[in-house]
Enzyme design. Sequence first.
Site, PDB file in Angstrom:
ATOM      1  CG  ASN A  43      -0.031  11.001  -3.682  1.00 46.04           C
ATOM      2  OD1 ASN A  43      -0.976  11.626  -4.148  1.00 46.04           O
ATOM      3  ND2 ASN A  43       0.936  11.570  -2.990  1.00 46.04           N
ATOM      4  CD  GLU A  53       8.058  -3.893  -8.356  1.00 48.64           C
ATOM      5  OE1 GLU A  53       7.427  -4.800  -8.918  1.00 48.64           O
ATOM      6  OE2 GLU A  53       7.499  -2.861  -7.906  1.00 48.64           O
ATOM      7  CB  CYS A  84       4.214  -2.062 -13.624  1.00 51.72           C
ATOM      8  SG  CYS A  84       5.175  -0.627 -13.055  1.00 51.72           S
TER       9      CYS A  84
END
Length: 129
Positions: A43, A53, A84
């Site tokens: 975005n 994930e 992450c």
Amino acid sequence: MDELVEQAREVQEQAHVPYSDYPVGAALRTVDGTVFVGCNIENANYSNSLHAEEVAIAEAIKQGHREFERLAVSSARRDGVTPCGMCRQTLAEFCDEALEVVCDEGDGEATTYTLGELLPNTITEEMLE
């Protein structure tokens, strides 16, 4: 090639990555063998982007699954990408530390970690009580 890694690679084609040009796919297998896939969806307001994930686990949770055994993650660069920190914490909410996390290195190579190795001493519900 590992079946989950292959599914993670395939779903990358659905990624929406106009800003980073870094498609990521994830394939999450439940203990009953059901597989849920996700890809990153960017975005313009980066904080509103969804990670592969997160998309995979959200779909699994939405469909009533709460027990997971293995996750594969792959980027189009085949660089061994790992989840992450934010995704690690999301996974820790629903998966135990033994969850296998397979990271695609390319050319049929992969590195496998446990979630506990990737996120030791995780924040848990018990810590918030």
